[in-house]
Design a protein around this motif. Sequence first.
Motif, mmCIF file in Angstrom:
data_model
loop_
_atom_site.group_PDB
_atom_site.id
_atom_site.type_symbol
_atom_site.label_atom_id
_atom_site.label_comp_id
_atom_site.label_asym_id
_atom_site.label_seq_id
_atom_site.Cartn_x
_atom_site.Cartn_y
_atom_site.Cartn_z
ATOM 1 N N LEU A 132 46.070 64.076 1.644
ATOM 2 C CA LEU A 132 46.211 63.258 0.438
ATOM 3 C C LEU A 132 46.348 61.779 0.781
ATOM 4 C CD1 LEU A 132 48.545 65.539 -1.702
ATOM 5 C CD2 LEU A 132 46.075 65.207 -1.942
ATOM 6 N N ALA A 133 47.062 61.469 1.847
ATOM 7 C CA ALA A 133 47.215 60.076 2.271
ATOM 8 C C ALA A 133 45.875 59.493 2.721
ATOM 9 C CB ALA A 133 48.241 59.975 3.391
ATOM 10 N N CYS A 134 45.074 60.289 3.421
ATOM 11 C CA CYS A 134 43.749 59.821 3.850
ATOM 12 C C CYS A 134 42.861 59.521 2.649
ATOM 13 C CB CYS A 134 43.088 60.864 4.747
ATOM 14 S SG CYS A 134 43.778 60.936 6.398
ATOM 15 N N VAL A 135 42.891 60.403 1.660
ATOM 16 C CA VAL A 135 42.077 60.194 0.460
ATOM 17 C C VAL A 135 42.554 58.940 -0.274
ATOM 18 C CG1 VAL A 135 41.548 61.150 -1.824
ATOM 19 C CG2 VAL A 135 41.426 62.600 0.198
ATOM 20 N N LEU A 136 43.851 58.809 -0.447
ATOM 21 C CA LEU A 136 44.406 57.647 -1.137
ATOM 22 C C LEU A 136 44.052 56.354 -0.413
ATOM 23 C CD1 LEU A 136 46.341 56.540 -3.358
ATOM 24 C CD2 LEU A 136 48.161 56.798 -1.681
ATOM 25 N N ALA A 137 44.209 56.336 0.895
ATOM 26 C CA ALA A 137 43.917 55.124 1.665
ATOM 27 C C ALA A 137 42.429 54.787 1.631
ATOM 28 C CB ALA A 137 44.390 55.291 3.106
ATOM 29 N N ALA A 169 35.447 45.909 2.902
ATOM 30 C CA ALA A 169 35.271 45.171 4.156
ATOM 31 C C ALA A 169 36.213 45.661 5.252
ATOM 32 C CB ALA A 169 35.480 43.681 3.915
ATOM 33 N N ALA A 170 37.316 46.309 4.888
ATOM 34 C CA ALA A 170 38.303 46.773 5.860
ATOM 35 C C ALA A 170 38.133 48.250 6.207
ATOM 36 C CB ALA A 170 39.707 46.536 5.323
ATOM 37 N N LEU A 171 37.087 48.879 5.716
ATOM 38 C CA LEU A 171 36.891 50.305 5.968
ATOM 39 C C LEU A 171 36.608 50.665 7.427
ATOM 40 C CD1 LEU A 171 34.936 51.379 2.768
ATOM 41 C CD2 LEU A 171 37.263 51.999 3.417
ATOM 42 N N PRO A 172 35.944 49.817 8.236
ATOM 43 C CA PRO A 172 35.738 50.222 9.638
ATOM 44 C C PRO A 172 37.034 50.478 10.400
ATOM 45 C CG PRO A 172 34.227 48.473 9.102
ATOM 46 C CD PRO A 172 35.161 48.619 7.932
ATOM 47 N N GLY A 173 38.043 49.675 10.176
ATOM 48 C CA GLY A 173 39.327 49.900 10.836
ATOM 49 C C GLY A 173 40.023 51.145 10.342
ATOM 50 N N LEU A 174 39.888 51.407 9.058
ATOM 51 C CA LEU A 174 40.513 52.588 8.474
ATOM 52 C C LEU A 174 39.805 53.869 8.907
ATOM 53 C CD1 LEU A 174 42.714 53.509 6.404
ATOM 54 C CD2 LEU A 174 40.840 53.663 4.785
ATOM 55 N N ALA A 175 38.531 53.786 9.195
ATOM 56 C CA ALA A 175 37.767 54.988 9.533
ATOM 57 C C ALA A 175 38.213 55.619 10.848
ATOM 58 C CB ALA A 175 36.273 54.655 9.600
ATOM 59 N N VAL A 176 38.699 54.817 11.768
ATOM 60 C CA VAL A 176 39.081 55.347 13.079
ATOM 61 C C VAL A 176 40.583 55.571 13.227
ATOM 62 C CG1 VAL A 176 37.095 54.323 14.217
ATOM 63 C CG2 VAL A 176 39.209 53.042 14.096
ATOM 64 N N GLY A 218 41.377 65.972 6.961
ATOM 65 C CA GLY A 218 41.745 64.683 6.378
ATOM 66 C C GLY A 218 40.906 63.542 6.912
ATOM 67 N N THR A 219 40.643 63.563 8.220
ATOM 68 C CA THR A 219 39.827 62.520 8.822
ATOM 69 C C THR A 219 38.392 62.590 8.304
ATOM 70 O OG1 THR A 219 41.219 62.583 10.794
ATOM 71 C CG2 THR A 219 39.083 61.516 11.009
ATOM 72 N N ALA A 220 37.841 63.789 8.211
ATOM 73 C CA ALA A 220 36.475 63.954 7.705
ATOM 74 C C ALA A 220 36.380 63.528 6.242
ATOM 75 C CB ALA A 220 36.026 65.401 7.869
ATOM 76 N N LEU A 221 37.376 63.860 5.462
ATOM 77 C CA LEU A 221 37.384 63.470 4.056
ATOM 78 C C LEU A 221 37.487 61.950 3.914
ATOM 79 C CD1 LEU A 221 37.172 64.951 1.399
ATOM 80 C CD2 LEU A 221 39.640 65.109 1.341
ATOM 81 N N ALA A 222 38.320 61.323 4.714
ATOM 82 C CA ALA A 222 38.438 59.854 4.682
ATOM 83 C C ALA A 222 37.122 59.203 5.088
ATOM 84 C CB ALA A 222 39.565 59.394 5.598
ATOM 85 N N LEU A 223 36.457 59.750 6.100
ATOM 86 C CA LEU A 223 35.153 59.213 6.513
ATOM 87 C C LEU A 223 34.106 59.380 5.424
ATOM 88 C CD1 LEU A 223 34.868 60.221 10.259
ATOM 89 C CD2 LEU A 223 34.843 57.918 9.318
ATOM 90 N N ALA A 224 34.089 60.537 4.764
ATOM 91 C CA ALA A 224 33.115 60.771 3.700
ATOM 92 C C ALA A 224 33.322 59.785 2.550
ATOM 93 C CB ALA A 224 33.234 62.207 3.197
ATOM 94 N N ILE A 225 34.567 59.564 2.168
ATOM 95 C CA ILE A 225 34.851 58.615 1.092
ATOM 96 C C ILE A 225 34.494 57.198 1.536
ATOM 97 C CG2 ILE A 225 36.708 57.575 -0.275
ATOM 98 C CD1 ILE A 225 38.042 60.375 -0.237
ATOM 99 N N ALA A 226 34.801 56.861 2.780
ATOM 100 C CA ALA A 226 34.491 55.523 3.286
ATOM 101 C C ALA A 226 32.979 55.293 3.328
ATOM 102 C CB ALA A 226 35.107 55.334 4.670
ATOM 103 N N PHE A 227 32.204 56.298 3.738
ATOM 104 C CA PHE A 227 30.751 56.161 3.730
ATOM 105 C C PHE A 227 30.238 55.948 2.314
ATOM 106 C CE2 PHE A 227 30.507 58.113 8.017
ATOM 107 C CZ PHE A 227 29.689 57.159 8.600
ATOM 108 N N LYS A 228 30.804 56.672 1.374
ATOM 109 C CA LYS A 228 30.399 56.528 -0.030
ATOM 110 C C LYS A 228 30.732 55.140 -0.561
ATOM 111 C CE LYS A 228 29.691 58.639 -4.194
ATOM 112 N NZ LYS A 228 28.430 58.232 -4.709
#
Length: 175
Positions: free
Chosen positions: A65-70, A77-84, A130-140
Amino acid sequence: MIVESREKAARSEGQGPRRRRAGKSTSAASPVTLTGRGGIAVIFVLSLVGALIGWSFLPGLIFVLACVLAALATKPAALPGLAVAPPVAYFLAMSTGSVVHTLGDRNFLQSLAVDLPLKLGGSAAWLFGGTALALAIAFKRGLLQAWRALNTEAAAFRLTQDRTTEEDPVRWDES
């Protein structure tokens, strides 16, 4: 008629006057916008709360849930840092939670050496999910464009550094 067609052409090229309603934006942005560090902090703090509660599946669920929220609230513009960052933030939160849980034990290091790997191993599926879900949302939300912009800025910085090195009139390595 000619004036109207020129105005339409100028607007389509992005040169014409832009009309925008005051107080309303055209994009559907989230009401809360986080920086990259803020998104990482959200993941860490919520994961730490889950680690301190320590029920069987709750730390992993809170992490997801925290990954999705973040990922939803962080600026594009700050998504590359959040992705890793989610795996590192989760590891640090679980480590801190394990230290807190084993503080009163007689054999602190032995308890920590047993507790932390068991917690991390038991929540590996949640970590990957959680990591995969955060990456999918970040790509979107535009992660690839943010990476390209970051790469362009880095290339411009390197080019500027090369120019200053080439234009330096003082050569210390020559006699």
